[in-house]
Write an enzyme that holds these catalytic residues in place. Structure first.
Site, PDB file in Angstrom:
ATOM      1  N   TYR A  41     -99.003 -53.286   3.959  1.00 24.68           N
ATOM      2  CA  TYR A  41     -99.838 -54.391   4.430  1.00 24.68           C
ATOM      3  C   TYR A  41     -99.055 -55.337   5.328  1.00 24.68           C
ATOM      4  CZ  TYR A  41     -97.785 -57.814   1.163  1.00 24.68           C
ATOM      5  OH  TYR A  41     -96.924 -58.660   0.509  1.00 24.68           O
ATOM      6  N   ARG A  60     -93.445 -54.301  12.389  1.00 23.32           N
ATOM      7  CA  ARG A  60     -93.083 -54.138  10.971  1.00 23.32           C
ATOM      8  C   ARG A  60     -94.099 -53.253  10.245  1.00 23.32           C
ATOM      9  NH1 ARG A  60     -92.274 -59.301   7.171  1.00 23.32           N
ATOM     10  NH2 ARG A  60     -94.526 -59.402   7.499  1.00 23.32           N
ATOM     11  N   ARG A 108    -106.845 -37.579  -7.935  1.00 21.53           N
ATOM     12  CA  ARG A 108    -105.605 -38.221  -8.384  1.00 21.53           C
ATOM     13  C   ARG A 108    -104.497 -37.192  -8.577  1.00 21.53           C
ATOM     14  NH1 ARG A 108    -102.458 -39.562 -12.678  1.00 21.53           N
ATOM     15  NH2 ARG A 108    -101.408 -41.575 -12.522  1.00 21.53           N
ATOM     16  N   HIS A 110    -100.059 -37.257  -7.745  1.00 22.54           N
ATOM     17  CA  HIS A 110     -98.970 -38.043  -7.137  1.00 22.54           C
ATOM     18  C   HIS A 110     -98.578 -37.508  -5.758  1.00 22.54           C
ATOM     19  CE1 HIS A 110     -98.763 -39.426 -11.239  1.00 22.54           C
ATOM     20  NE2 HIS A 110     -97.830 -40.310 -10.937  1.00 22.54           N
ATOM     21  N   LYS A 155     -93.090 -53.271   3.260  1.00 22.62           N
ATOM     22  CA  LYS A 155     -94.125 -54.237   2.880  1.00 22.62           C
ATOM     23  C   LYS A 155     -95.256 -53.459   2.217  1.00 22.62           C
ATOM     24  CE  LYS A 155     -96.153 -58.575   4.477  1.00 22.62           C
ATOM     25  NZ  LYS A 155     -95.663 -59.418   3.386  1.00 22.62           N
ATOM     26  N   GLU A 187     -84.515 -62.547  -2.647  1.00 21.44           N
ATOM     27  CA  GLU A 187     -85.563 -63.300  -1.940  1.00 21.44           C
ATOM     28  C   GLU A 187     -86.397 -63.977  -3.004  1.00 21.44           C
ATOM     29  OE1 GLU A 187     -88.216 -60.634   0.186  1.00 21.44           O
ATOM     30  OE2 GLU A 187     -88.033 -59.110  -1.356  1.00 21.44           O
TER      31      GLU A 187
HETATM   32  N1  PDD Z   1     -95.375 -62.417   1.908  1.00 18.95           N
HETATM   33  N2  PDD Z   1     -90.482 -61.514   1.056  1.00 18.95           N
HETATM   34  C1  PDD Z   1     -91.596 -61.132   0.397  1.00 18.95           C
HETATM   35  C2  PDD Z   1     -91.448 -60.370  -0.871  1.00 18.95           C
HETATM   36  C3  PDD Z   1     -92.864 -61.450   0.914  1.00 18.95           C
HETATM   37  O1  PDD Z   1     -93.970 -61.043   0.255  1.00 18.95           O
HETATM   38  C4  PDD Z   1     -92.957 -62.200   2.111  1.00 18.95           C
HETATM   39  C5  PDD Z   1     -94.285 -62.584   2.710  1.00 18.95           C
HETATM   40  C6  PDD Z   1     -91.776 -62.578   2.755  1.00 18.95           C
HETATM   41  C7  PDD Z   1     -91.790 -63.338   4.060  1.00 18.95           C
HETATM   42  O2  PDD Z   1     -92.235 -62.519   5.125  1.00 18.95           O
HETATM   43  P1  PDD Z   1     -92.976 -63.143   6.407  1.00 18.95           P
HETATM   44  O3  PDD Z   1     -92.088 -64.185   6.970  1.00 18.95           O
HETATM   45  O4  PDD Z   1     -93.142 -61.988   7.304  1.00 18.95           O
HETATM   46  O5  PDD Z   1     -94.301 -63.714   5.917  1.00 18.95           O
HETATM   47  C8  PDD Z   1     -90.556 -62.207   2.213  1.00 18.95           C
HETATM   48  C9  PDD Z   1     -96.721 -62.558   2.421  1.00 18.95           C
HETATM   49  C10 PDD Z   1     -96.989 -63.841   3.124  1.00 18.95           C
HETATM   50  C11 PDD Z   1     -97.705 -62.237   1.321  1.00 18.95           C
HETATM   51  O6  PDD Z   1     -97.464 -61.251   0.641  1.00 18.95           O
HETATM   52  O7  PDD Z   1     -98.711 -62.921   1.173  1.00 18.95           O
END
Ligand code: PDD
Length: 291
Positions: A41, A60, A108, A110, A155, A187
């Site tokens: 996403y 990304r 379903r 994997h 992501k 993070e």
């Molecule tokens: N999240 N690290 C994680 C685990 C995140 O989920 C996000 C952003 C970031 C920062 O990434 P960016 O600067 O590209 O938004 C770092 C989004 C906003 C969310 O999941 O809603």
């Protein structure tokens, strides 16, 4: 009896080729996004109906698709056209565009299914501007062990580890949970973490343990602009605890000062000068870097 308030009723979404109200969007329960969290996403900020750093977000998205071995279903131009159409069909000037691509609907198993179309979903929600008092005073965070998988750079919609981490801070009214793995800051549950030490801005190394937020390269540019040195290096937990400043960045938080950590004040308990300068530079960048 009045009907329950539905904040999503007016939102127009894109799902697999058609635009429709969110309340009418339906996917199969066999969608691999639902069954396995098998999807990726993006969350893209939109200011005054203009997309902020669109290319970086779309690049990304492609990196995430590649990392999970899913074909990119759209060209950059197609993605951009869809994003612009969703923006146009929704009421707010400041929005967030959420894009999700899953591996699609299949029995379903994997193992990756063959010949299955991906599910492509896009929605808009009003940009959740941070309340003025939080901007002015900073927010509280807690720390917790980073128990997530080792592919934080993707992501992915498999966010259970992030959800559980975020819940810890939500339960005590704090804004974020900063994650520590083996004594090092990775993070936060949905943000990147920065500290100021000896007047220098420091960010954890860009590696597979964490998501490289779109604001990471942006703050690289902005720190040069405001004349603050930036180091990418491992940040030890103890350094976080005695930092001059702690900052969070994300699409929705922009640049947000952390003034309390695990119930203790960060420095004087006020937003620091570096954070304030970066926030101002960020606001200026929104004007010139949105299209
Ligand atoms: N999240 N690290 C994680 C685990 C995140 O989920 C996000 C952003 C970031 C920062 O990434 P960016 O600067 O590209 O938004 C770092 C989004 C906003 C969310 O999941 O809603």
């Amino acid at each position: 009896m009045t009907a329950p308030f539905d904040p999503t009723a007016e939102s127009v979404c894109y799902l697999n080729g058609t635009f429709q109200p969110l309340s009418q969007c339906q996917i199969s329960v066999l969608d691999r996004g639902f069954i396995f969290g098998d999807g990726v996403y993006e969350v893209i900020p939109v200011y005054g109906r203009r997309v902020f750093r669109a290319d970086a977000h779309l690049e990304r998205l492609v990196r995430s698709l590649n990392a999970v071995e899913m074909a990119n279903p759209c060209t950059r131009e197609d993605w951009l056209a869809l994003v612009r159409e969703v923006i146009a069909r929704n009421a707010q000037d400041d929005q967030c565009i959420y894009i999700q691509v899953t591996r699609g609907v299949a029995r379903r198993d994997h193992v990756f299914p063959r010949g299955v179309e991906p599910t492509i979903f896009m929605m808009s929600f009003p940009f959740p501007h941070i309340q003025a008092d939080k901007r002015a005073n900073g927010v509280a965070c807690i720390t917790a062990p980073d128990l997530r998988w080792r592919n934080g750079h993707i992501k992915s919609t498999s966010l259970l580890g992030n959800v559980l981490a975020r819940q810890l801070s939500a339960e005590i009214g704090a804004a974020e949970t900063i994650l520590i793995r083996d004594g090092w800051v990775t993070e936060a549950s949905a943000s990147n973490v920065w500290v100021v030490r000896n007047g220098r801005l420091c960010a954890p190394l860009r590696d597979h343990d964490k998501l490289e937020g779109i604001r990471v390269s942006l703050l690289e540019e902005l720190s040069t602009e405001i004349g603050v040195k930036l180091d990418f290096r491992p940040i030890a937990e103890w350094e976080l605890r005695c930092a001059e400043e702690i900052l969070l960045t994300s699409a929705t938080k922009e640049v947000l000062p952390v003034t309390s950590l695990d119930g203790r004040r960060v420095s004087e308990g006020r937003p620091g000068a570096v954070c304030q300068s970066l926030y101002a530079a960020y606001q200026a960048a929104k004007d010139v870097q949105s299209s």
